[in-house]
Scaffold this motif. Structure first.
Motif, mmCIF file in Angstrom:
data_model
loop_
_atom_site.group_PDB
_atom_site.id
_atom_site.type_symbol
_atom_site.label_atom_id
_atom_site.label_comp_id
_atom_site.label_asym_id
_atom_site.label_seq_id
_atom_site.Cartn_x
_atom_site.Cartn_y
_atom_site.Cartn_z
ATOM 1 N N ASN A 47 0.812 -1.215 0.000
ATOM 2 C CA ASN A 47 0.000 0.000 0.000
ATOM 3 C C ASN A 47 0.846 1.267 0.000
ATOM 4 O OD1 ASN A 47 -2.469 -1.463 0.172
ATOM 5 N ND2 ASN A 47 -2.171 -1.719 2.372
ATOM 6 N N ALA A 48 2.123 1.132 0.312
ATOM 7 C CA ALA A 48 2.991 2.299 0.424
ATOM 8 C C ALA A 48 3.709 2.564 -0.899
ATOM 9 C CB ALA A 48 4.011 2.084 1.536
ATOM 10 N N LYS A 49 3.827 3.832 -1.263
ATOM 11 C CA LYS A 49 4.560 4.198 -2.462
ATOM 12 C C LYS A 49 6.062 4.083 -2.244
ATOM 13 C CE LYS A 49 1.043 7.380 -4.244
ATOM 14 N NZ LYS A 49 0.764 8.789 -4.651
ATOM 15 N N GLU A 106 -10.438 -5.236 15.624
ATOM 16 C CA GLU A 106 -10.696 -4.944 14.210
ATOM 17 C C GLU A 106 -10.043 -3.630 13.800
ATOM 18 O OE1 GLU A 106 -14.911 -4.974 14.088
ATOM 19 O OE2 GLU A 106 -15.089 -7.175 14.156
ATOM 20 N N ASN A 107 -10.189 -2.604 14.635
ATOM 21 C CA ASN A 107 -9.597 -1.303 14.333
ATOM 22 C C ASN A 107 -8.076 -1.376 14.343
ATOM 23 O OD1 ASN A 107 -9.790 1.757 14.103
ATOM 24 N ND2 ASN A 107 -8.610 1.546 15.995
ATOM 25 N N LEU A 108 -7.514 -2.102 15.311
ATOM 26 C CA LEU A 108 -6.064 -2.246 15.407
ATOM 27 C C LEU A 108 -5.493 -2.916 14.164
ATOM 28 C CD1 LEU A 108 -3.277 -2.386 16.830
ATOM 29 C CD2 LEU A 108 -4.087 -4.523 17.909
ATOM 30 N N LEU A 109 -6.066 -4.061 13.781
ATOM 31 C CA LEU A 109 -5.532 -4.798 12.637
ATOM 32 C C LEU A 109 -5.689 -4.013 11.343
ATOM 33 C CD1 LEU A 109 -6.690 -8.443 13.475
ATOM 34 C CD2 LEU A 109 -4.563 -7.278 14.085
ATOM 35 N N TYR A 110 -6.785 -3.287 11.220
ATOM 36 C CA TYR A 110 -6.970 -2.444 10.035
ATOM 37 C C TYR A 110 -5.916 -1.334 10.011
ATOM 38 C CZ TYR A 110 -8.999 0.707 6.605
ATOM 39 O OH TYR A 110 -9.182 1.524 5.509
ATOM 40 N N ARG A 111 -5.678 -0.727 11.168
ATOM 41 C CA ARG A 111 -4.721 0.382 11.256
ATOM 42 C C ARG A 111 -3.292 -0.083 10.979
ATOM 43 N NH1 ARG A 111 -2.315 1.991 15.906
ATOM 44 N NH2 ARG A 111 -3.885 0.872 17.136
ATOM 45 N N VAL A 112 -2.948 -1.283 11.436
ATOM 46 C CA VAL A 112 -1.614 -1.821 11.193
ATOM 47 C C VAL A 112 -1.406 -2.114 9.711
ATOM 48 C CG1 VAL A 112 -0.133 -3.835 11.595
ATOM 49 C CG2 VAL A 112 -1.275 -2.724 13.518
ATOM 50 N N GLU A 113 -2.431 -2.666 9.064
ATOM 51 C CA GLU A 113 -2.303 -3.029 7.656
ATOM 52 C C GLU A 113 -2.469 -1.826 6.737
ATOM 53 O OE1 GLU A 113 -4.106 -6.274 4.429
ATOM 54 O OE2 GLU A 113 -4.667 -6.365 6.553
ATOM 55 N N ASN A 114 -3.302 -0.887 7.138
ATOM 56 C CA ASN A 114 -3.564 0.297 6.312
ATOM 57 C C ASN A 114 -3.108 1.532 7.086
ATOM 58 O OD1 ASN A 114 -5.447 -0.948 4.050
ATOM 59 N ND2 ASN A 114 -6.137 -1.780 6.007
ATOM 60 N N SER A 115 -1.797 1.668 7.182
ATOM 61 C CA SER A 115 -1.222 2.659 8.092
ATOM 62 C C SER A 115 -0.973 4.013 7.443
ATOM 63 C CB SER A 115 0.095 2.123 8.673
ATOM 64 O OG SER A 115 1.004 1.779 7.643
ATOM 65 N N ASN A 148 2.700 7.615 6.254
ATOM 66 C CA ASN A 148 2.698 6.243 6.759
ATOM 67 C C ASN A 148 3.003 6.277 8.253
ATOM 68 O OD1 ASN A 148 2.796 3.475 7.119
ATOM 69 N ND2 ASN A 148 4.088 3.096 5.344
ATOM 70 N N ARG A 149 1.987 6.057 9.075
ATOM 71 C CA ARG A 149 2.143 6.151 10.530
ATOM 72 C C ARG A 149 2.938 4.972 11.093
ATOM 73 N NH1 ARG A 149 -2.016 9.625 12.384
ATOM 74 N NH2 ARG A 149 -2.213 11.254 10.798
ATOM 75 N N LEU A 150 2.909 3.843 10.404
ATOM 76 C CA LEU A 150 3.634 2.645 10.848
ATOM 77 C C LEU A 150 4.434 2.122 9.652
ATOM 78 C CD1 LEU A 150 0.681 0.935 12.772
ATOM 79 C CD2 LEU A 150 2.535 2.268 13.790
ATOM 80 N N PRO A 151 5.567 2.737 9.350
ATOM 81 C CA PRO A 151 6.246 2.467 8.082
ATOM 82 C C PRO A 151 7.113 1.220 8.046
ATOM 83 C CG PRO A 151 7.419 4.165 9.292
ATOM 84 C CD PRO A 151 6.187 3.856 10.088
ATOM 85 N N THR A 152 7.309 0.536 9.187
ATOM 86 C CA THR A 152 8.201 -0.631 9.199
ATOM 87 C C THR A 152 7.563 -1.795 9.949
ATOM 88 O OG1 THR A 152 9.327 -0.125 11.289
ATOM 89 C CG2 THR A 152 10.176 0.953 9.290
ATOM 90 N N ILE A 153 8.148 -2.970 9.773
ATOM 91 C CA ILE A 153 7.697 -4.160 10.495
ATOM 92 C C ILE A 153 7.721 -3.923 11.999
ATOM 93 C CG2 ILE A 153 8.365 -6.531 11.107
ATOM 94 C CD1 ILE A 153 7.059 -6.563 8.489
ATOM 95 N N SER A 199 2.895 -1.610 17.664
ATOM 96 C CA SER A 199 1.506 -1.176 17.785
ATOM 97 C C SER A 199 0.605 -2.339 18.181
ATOM 98 C CB SER A 199 1.038 -0.554 16.473
ATOM 99 O OG SER A 199 -0.244 0.010 16.612
ATOM 100 N N LEU A 200 0.846 -3.514 17.582
ATOM 101 C CA LEU A 200 0.088 -4.715 17.958
ATOM 102 C C LEU A 200 0.273 -5.035 19.436
ATOM 103 C CD1 LEU A 200 0.875 -7.054 14.922
ATOM 104 C CD2 LEU A 200 -1.400 -6.226 15.560
#
Length: 243
Positions: free
Chosen positions: A22-24, A124-133, A139-144, A150-151
Protein backbone atom coordinates in the motif's frame (compact mmCIF):
# COMPACT_ATOMS: atom_id res chain seq x y z
CA UNK A 1 23.40 -19.87 5.63
CA UNK A 2 22.61 -22.51 3.02
CA UNK A 3 24.20 -22.14 -0.43
CA UNK A 4 22.02 -22.98 -3.45
CA UNK A 5 21.41 -22.58 -7.17
CA UNK A 6 18.46 -20.66 -8.60
CA UNK A 7 17.94 -20.12 -12.35
CA UNK A 8 21.51 -21.16 -13.13
CA UNK A 9 22.95 -18.72 -10.60
CA UNK A 10 24.77 -19.63 -7.39
CA UNK A 11 23.87 -17.89 -4.11
CA UNK A 12 25.29 -17.95 -0.60
CA UNK A 13 21.94 -17.47 1.06
CA UNK A 14 18.33 -16.31 0.82
CA UNK A 15 16.77 -13.11 2.14
CA UNK A 16 13.07 -12.28 1.98
CA UNK A 17 12.22 -8.59 2.27
CA UNK A 18 8.66 -7.95 3.48
CA UNK A 19 7.22 -4.77 1.96
CA UNK A 20 4.00 -2.80 2.29
CA UNK A 21 2.15 -2.97 -1.06
CA UNK A 22 0.00 0.00 0.00
CA UNK A 23 2.99 2.30 0.42
CA UNK A 24 4.56 4.20 -2.46
CA UNK A 25 7.93 4.24 -0.68
CA UNK A 26 9.27 1.26 1.29
CA UNK A 27 12.73 2.72 1.82
CA UNK A 28 12.45 2.87 5.63
CA UNK A 29 11.21 -0.70 5.83
CA UNK A 30 13.86 -2.04 3.46
CA UNK A 31 16.69 -0.20 5.23
CA UNK A 32 15.51 -1.34 8.67
CA UNK A 33 15.24 -4.96 7.53
CA UNK A 34 18.62 -4.83 5.83
CA UNK A 35 20.14 -3.50 9.05
CA UNK A 36 18.67 -6.41 11.01
CA UNK A 37 20.04 -8.84 8.42
CA UNK A 38 23.48 -7.30 8.74
CA UNK A 39 23.43 -7.68 12.51
CA UNK A 40 22.58 -11.36 12.09
CA UNK A 41 25.39 -11.97 9.61
CA UNK A 42 28.16 -10.22 11.49
CA UNK A 43 29.67 -11.09 14.85
CA UNK A 44 32.10 -8.22 15.45
CA UNK A 45 30.63 -5.27 13.60
CA UNK A 46 27.35 -4.16 12.06
CA UNK A 47 26.70 -3.80 8.37
CA UNK A 48 24.39 -0.92 7.57
CA UNK A 49 23.44 -0.15 3.98
CA UNK A 50 24.17 3.33 2.67
CA UNK A 51 20.95 4.40 0.92
CA UNK A 52 22.13 5.39 -2.54
CA UNK A 53 20.34 4.99 -5.84
CA UNK A 54 22.75 2.27 -6.93
CA UNK A 55 22.32 -0.09 -3.97
CA UNK A 56 18.64 0.74 -3.51
CA UNK A 57 18.04 -0.55 -7.02
CA UNK A 58 19.53 -3.89 -6.01
CA UNK A 59 16.47 -4.63 -3.90
CA UNK A 60 13.90 -3.61 -6.50
CA UNK A 61 12.36 -6.94 -7.53
CA UNK A 62 12.52 -8.34 -11.02
CA UNK A 63 9.37 -9.50 -12.79
CA UNK A 64 9.57 -12.83 -10.93
CA UNK A 65 9.74 -11.03 -7.58
CA UNK A 66 13.48 -11.50 -7.06
CA UNK A 67 16.58 -9.39 -7.17
CA UNK A 68 20.25 -9.85 -6.34
CA UNK A 69 22.20 -7.96 -3.72
CA UNK A 70 25.73 -8.33 -2.43
CA UNK A 71 26.23 -7.85 1.31
CA UNK A 72 29.76 -7.36 2.68
CA UNK A 73 30.46 -9.60 5.67
CA UNK A 74 33.49 -10.49 7.73
CA UNK A 75 34.10 -13.42 5.38
CA UNK A 76 34.04 -11.37 2.20
CA UNK A 77 31.18 -10.74 -0.19
CA UNK A 78 28.05 -12.83 0.25
CA UNK A 79 25.84 -13.08 -2.81
CA UNK A 80 22.29 -13.34 -1.52
CA UNK A 81 19.08 -13.86 -3.44
CA UNK A 82 16.67 -11.19 -2.22
CA UNK A 83 12.96 -11.84 -2.71
CA UNK A 84 10.41 -9.11 -2.13
CA UNK A 85 7.20 -10.34 -0.49
CA UNK A 86 4.16 -8.43 0.81
CA UNK A 87 3.98 -8.16 4.60
CA UNK A 88 1.96 -10.98 6.18
CA UNK A 89 -0.69 -9.55 8.51
CA UNK A 90 -2.71 -10.99 11.36
CA UNK A 91 -6.46 -11.54 11.01
CA UNK A 92 -9.13 -11.26 13.70
CA UNK A 93 -9.60 -15.04 13.52
CA UNK A 94 -5.89 -15.69 14.02
CA UNK A 95 -5.69 -13.21 16.91
CA UNK A 96 -8.61 -14.97 18.63
CA UNK A 97 -6.84 -18.31 18.11
CA UNK A 98 -3.78 -16.88 19.81
CA UNK A 99 -5.93 -15.67 22.69
CA UNK A 100 -7.23 -19.21 23.19
CA UNK A 101 -3.68 -20.54 22.87
CA UNK A 102 -2.56 -18.14 25.61
CA UNK A 103 -4.11 -20.53 28.14
CA UNK A 104 -1.26 -22.94 27.43
CA UNK A 105 1.46 -20.62 28.71
CA UNK A 106 1.96 -19.47 32.28
CA UNK A 107 -1.07 -17.82 33.84
CA UNK A 108 -0.39 -14.63 35.77
CA UNK A 109 -3.98 -13.43 35.61
CA UNK A 110 -6.55 -14.42 38.24
CA UNK A 111 -9.47 -15.43 36.05
CA UNK A 112 -11.01 -18.84 35.47
CA UNK A 113 -13.72 -18.03 32.92
CA UNK A 114 -13.88 -18.55 29.16
CA UNK A 115 -11.49 -16.92 26.74
CA UNK A 116 -13.31 -14.81 24.15
CA UNK A 117 -13.19 -11.48 22.33
CA UNK A 118 -15.37 -9.12 24.35
CA UNK A 119 -14.50 -5.90 22.45
CA UNK A 120 -14.15 -6.87 18.76
CA UNK A 121 -13.99 -3.23 17.66
CA UNK A 122 -10.62 -2.76 19.39
CA UNK A 123 -9.00 -5.66 17.54
CA UNK A 124 -10.70 -4.94 14.21
CA UNK A 125 -9.60 -1.30 14.33
CA UNK A 126 -6.06 -2.25 15.41
CA UNK A 127 -5.53 -4.80 12.64
CA UNK A 128 -6.97 -2.44 10.04
CA UNK A 129 -4.72 0.38 11.26
CA UNK A 130 -1.61 -1.82 11.19
CA UNK A 131 -2.30 -3.03 7.66
CA UNK A 132 -3.56 0.30 6.31
CA UNK A 133 -1.22 2.66 8.09
CA UNK A 134 -1.14 5.46 5.51
CA UNK A 135 -3.23 8.43 6.67
CA UNK A 136 -3.42 11.58 4.50
CA UNK A 137 -0.30 10.47 2.66
CA UNK A 138 1.73 9.80 5.83
CA UNK A 139 2.70 6.24 6.76
CA UNK A 140 2.14 6.15 10.53
CA UNK A 141 3.63 2.65 10.85
CA UNK A 142 6.25 2.47 8.08
CA UNK A 143 8.20 -0.63 9.20
CA UNK A 144 7.70 -4.16 10.50
CA UNK A 145 8.93 -3.10 13.93
CA UNK A 146 6.59 -0.13 14.26
CA UNK A 147 3.68 -2.33 13.21
CA UNK A 148 4.66 -5.05 15.69
CA UNK A 149 5.00 -2.49 18.49
CA UNK A 150 1.51 -1.18 17.78
CA UNK A 151 0.09 -4.71 17.96
CA UNK A 152 1.84 -5.52 21.23
CA UNK A 153 1.04 -2.22 22.91
CA UNK A 154 -2.63 -2.01 21.92
CA UNK A 155 -3.59 -5.59 22.79
CA UNK A 156 -1.82 -5.50 26.16
CA UNK A 157 -3.11 -2.03 27.04
CA UNK A 158 -6.74 -2.01 25.98
CA UNK A 159 -7.99 -5.42 27.18
CA UNK A 160 -10.18 -6.48 24.25
CA UNK A 161 -10.31 -10.12 25.43
CA UNK A 162 -12.03 -11.51 28.49
CA UNK A 163 -8.73 -12.98 29.69
CA UNK A 164 -5.11 -13.46 28.65
CA UNK A 165 -4.67 -10.02 27.10
CA UNK A 166 -1.02 -9.62 28.08
CA UNK A 167 -0.18 -13.14 26.91
CA UNK A 168 -2.18 -12.67 23.71
CA UNK A 169 -0.29 -9.45 23.04
CA UNK A 170 3.09 -11.17 23.17
CA UNK A 171 1.87 -14.18 21.16
CA UNK A 172 0.39 -11.92 18.47
CA UNK A 173 3.65 -10.00 18.24
CA UNK A 174 5.73 -13.18 18.00
CA UNK A 175 3.36 -14.62 15.40
CA UNK A 176 3.40 -11.45 13.28
CA UNK A 177 7.20 -11.22 13.37
CA UNK A 178 7.70 -14.93 12.60
CA UNK A 179 5.36 -14.70 9.62
CA UNK A 180 7.70 -11.99 8.34
CA UNK A 181 10.91 -13.94 9.07
CA UNK A 182 11.92 -12.27 12.34
CA UNK A 183 12.39 -13.93 15.73
CA UNK A 184 13.35 -12.75 19.20
CA UNK A 185 16.88 -13.44 20.41
CA UNK A 186 17.39 -12.55 24.07
CA UNK A 187 20.35 -14.84 24.72
CA UNK A 188 20.65 -18.57 25.55
CA UNK A 189 20.16 -18.15 29.31
CA UNK A 190 17.08 -15.95 29.06
CA UNK A 191 13.61 -17.21 29.91
CA UNK A 192 12.05 -15.93 26.69
CA UNK A 193 8.39 -16.30 27.70
CA UNK A 194 8.95 -14.55 31.04
CA UNK A 195 10.95 -11.72 29.50
CA UNK A 196 8.34 -11.07 26.81
CA UNK A 197 5.53 -11.29 29.34
CA UNK A 198 7.31 -8.67 31.44
CA UNK A 199 7.04 -6.29 28.48
CA UNK A 200 3.28 -6.92 28.31
CA UNK A 201 3.08 -6.37 32.07
CA UNK A 202 4.88 -3.04 31.81
CA UNK A 203 2.50 -1.96 29.06
CA UNK A 204 -0.57 -2.89 31.12
CA UNK A 205 0.87 -1.06 34.16
CA UNK A 206 1.53 2.06 32.05
CA UNK A 207 5.31 1.70 32.50
CA UNK A 208 6.04 1.22 28.78
CA UNK A 209 4.95 3.49 25.96
CA UNK A 210 4.58 2.28 22.38
CA UNK A 211 7.99 3.84 21.69
CA UNK A 212 9.53 1.75 24.50
CA UNK A 213 8.04 -1.37 22.95
CA UNK A 214 9.42 -0.43 19.53
CA UNK A 215 12.92 0.01 20.97
CA UNK A 216 12.69 -3.33 22.80
CA UNK A 217 11.73 -5.15 19.62
CA UNK A 218 14.43 -3.42 17.58
CA UNK A 219 17.08 -4.37 20.14
CA UNK A 220 16.07 -8.03 20.33
CA UNK A 221 14.98 -9.32 16.92
CA UNK A 222 17.06 -11.14 14.34
CA UNK A 223 16.25 -12.64 10.96
CA UNK A 224 15.04 -16.24 11.16
CA UNK A 225 17.77 -17.78 9.02
CA UNK A 226 16.63 -21.27 10.07
CA UNK A 227 13.28 -20.65 8.40
CA UNK A 228 14.98 -19.27 5.29
CA UNK A 229 17.23 -22.34 5.13
CA UNK A 230 14.09 -24.49 5.50
CA UNK A 231 12.59 -22.76 2.47
CA UNK A 232 15.77 -23.34 0.49
CA UNK A 233 15.57 -27.03 1.37
CA UNK A 234 11.95 -27.58 0.44
CA UNK A 235 11.17 -25.11 -2.37
CA UNK A 236 11.80 -27.15 -5.55
CA UNK A 237 13.09 -24.16 -7.55
CA UNK A 238 16.10 -23.95 -5.20
CA UNK A 239 18.86 -26.54 -5.66
CA UNK A 240 21.07 -26.95 -2.58
CA UNK A 241 24.82 -26.91 -3.06
CA UNK A 242 26.38 -29.62 -0.91
CA UNK A 243 29.15 -28.25 1.31
Amino acid sequence: MQRFHYKNQEYDGLVIFPFDPNAKDNTMQLNEFAEIIGEGLLTKEKWKPIPTESNRNKIVPNEDGTSIMEIPTLNGLKKLLAIAQPISYLTVKRTCELNFKSQEIFNEESYSGDYYLKEPGIIENLLYRVENSIVFGENRLPTIITKAASLWYTIARYQAFSNGNKRTALLATVDFLQNNFLIFNLGPKTDLEKQLYNVSLKIANDEYSEENVKLFIKDHVIVDFDMLNYLITYVPQFKIIDS
